[in-house]
Design an enzyme around this catalytic site. Structure first.
Site: not given
Length: 416
Positions: A47, A51, A187, A407
């Protein structure tokens, strides 16, 4: 504990692209003055990478402002200790302060997760390039302890039917169990293979081959058609199919469309069609709900198609994957239905998710009087709104020839 300001950093490039100059300057000032990287508590390597590092890198490449670059590099340094494992496959969690790292408590046998260690490549190559320090690329790559090293481990280990399971031991480099998913836990690993190739200006042939082989195995073993004619991607548990598709897996229409552009002529149309079919199925999961927003997961069994059957899967947390695929399909085909579908989502968000202070997820998409979950995920500003905006922009706004989206929808430049 943990890092603060995820929403600010995640939204930087969206504000810039939308020309919200005043808000962008306010956010930049926050990054300069208030963004503290020396925090206690734990953080997720994955993350933080997608991000924070992704958001800072994109802001730097769009604006050239040094503060974003220096923060990205400073934060990148803090991720490196997580790679100190016997295989060089990083652990999932780390402490920005102490440099300690560990695995998720719920991940079987202390394993690392495919979508997490497989979604570092794009950002780490840029960190290496900007810092002049090859250690980042190596972590993502092939030398000892390095992101190329991750590929080395993956190429060495036996793939059941050519598929990549979701859990791998960072100690032994072997799979921990045979659960395969194109949704959560798997994914973005697949997405980063095709995107690594595109970002390298199509020079990273190893990534392209891994992508082609993985997609072939996915098509052979996981892609199914329902009785009602909907194409979906099932999950695989030790050879037994689970006929469900998560909202997270709906990014795959866009990914396959992006890859189709670069397949051989005879395969190209096949992949465009497959991408369109999967994107259509994901649209159906929205169209069949009362709110016109899609559930967290939907099933194809017991006569149900493209609907959530369990109470625990009926929520919508402002996820972007479906509109992400609409954006790619629009850019690839310019079929007006994709803009129409996107506009349906805009109207549904306005109607059911807008609250006084912003937007909120909802607990059940199948009721027109939904309860709000009181959360605005940072990816709503980073991804959902950005992809919707780009769907209605001209193709030259962040052209897919020059930019690759990480992503978390943070644009990184192609290495021309």
């Amino acid at each position: 504990g943990g890092l603060r300001g995820a929403t600010v950093v995640d939204a930087l490039d969206t504000l810039y692209i939308m020309e919200l100059e005043e808000e962008f300057q306010e956010a930049k000032k926050w990054v300069e003055k208030s963004f503290d990287l020396n925090v206690n508590g734990e953080a997720s390597l994955f993350e933080v990478n997608i991000r924070y590092i992704g958001g800072l890198l994109a802001a730097y490449y769009l604006t050239g402002e040094e503060v974003f670059k220096s923060k990205a590099l400073e934060l990148g340094e803090k991720l490196l200790p997580a790679f100190n494992t016997p295989t060089g496959i990083p652990r999932s969690l780390f402490s920005p302060c102490s440099g300690m790292s560990w695995s998720w408590g719920w991940a079987s046998a202390g394993s690392s997760i495919l979508a997490e260690f497989g979604t570092l490549h794009l950002e780490f190559l840029h960190l290496s390039e900007l810092s002049g320090n090859p250690v980042f690329a190596e972590k993502a790559s092939t030398s000892q302890g390095g992101v190329m090293n991750i590929r080395k481990v993956l190429n060495r280990v036996e793939k059941p039917q050519g598929l990549y399971p979701n859990f791998l031991s960072p100690v032994t480099g072997n799979w921990v169990q045979h659960h395969v998913s194109i949704g959560g836990l798997g994914d973005s690993f697949y997405e980063y293979l095709i995107k690594s190739w595109l970002m390298s200006d199509k020079k990273d042939s190893e990534a392209k081959k891994m992508y082609d082989d993985a997609l072939e195995a996915i098509e052979k073993h996981l892609v199914k058609k329902s009785a009602g004619g909907l194409t979906y991607i099932a999950e695989w548990r030790g050879g037994i199919l689970d006929h469900k598709m998560g909202h997270l897996a709906c990014f795959s229409g866009g990914m396959i469309a992006l890859g189709a552009e670069h397949a051989g002529e005879e395969r190209k149309q096949h992949y465009v069609d497959l991408a369109a079919e999967i994107t259509n199925t994901c649209h159906e999961s929205y169209a069949r709900s009362d709110t016109k927003l899609g559930p967290e997961a939907f099933r194809f069994d017991a006569g149900t198609e493209a609907m959530a059957t369990r109470l625990s899967e009926r929520y919508y947390i402002l996820r972007p994957e479906v509109v992400e695929s609409y954006m790619y399909m629009w850019r690839l085909t310019h079929d007006p239905k994709y803009r129409q579908w996107g506009w349906e989502v805009v109207k549904a968000l306005e109607k059911h998710c807008r609250v006084e202070a912003g937007f909120s997820g909802i607990r059940d998409v199948y009721t027109t009087t939904p309860t709000h979950d009181n959360m605005q995920q940072s990816f709503f500003l980073a991804e959902t709104l950005k992809y919707l905006y780009l769907l209605f922009c001209e193709d030259d706004v962040l052209s897919l020839d020059d930019w690759v989206f990480n992503t978390e929808a943070h644009p990184l430049p192609v290495n021309h």
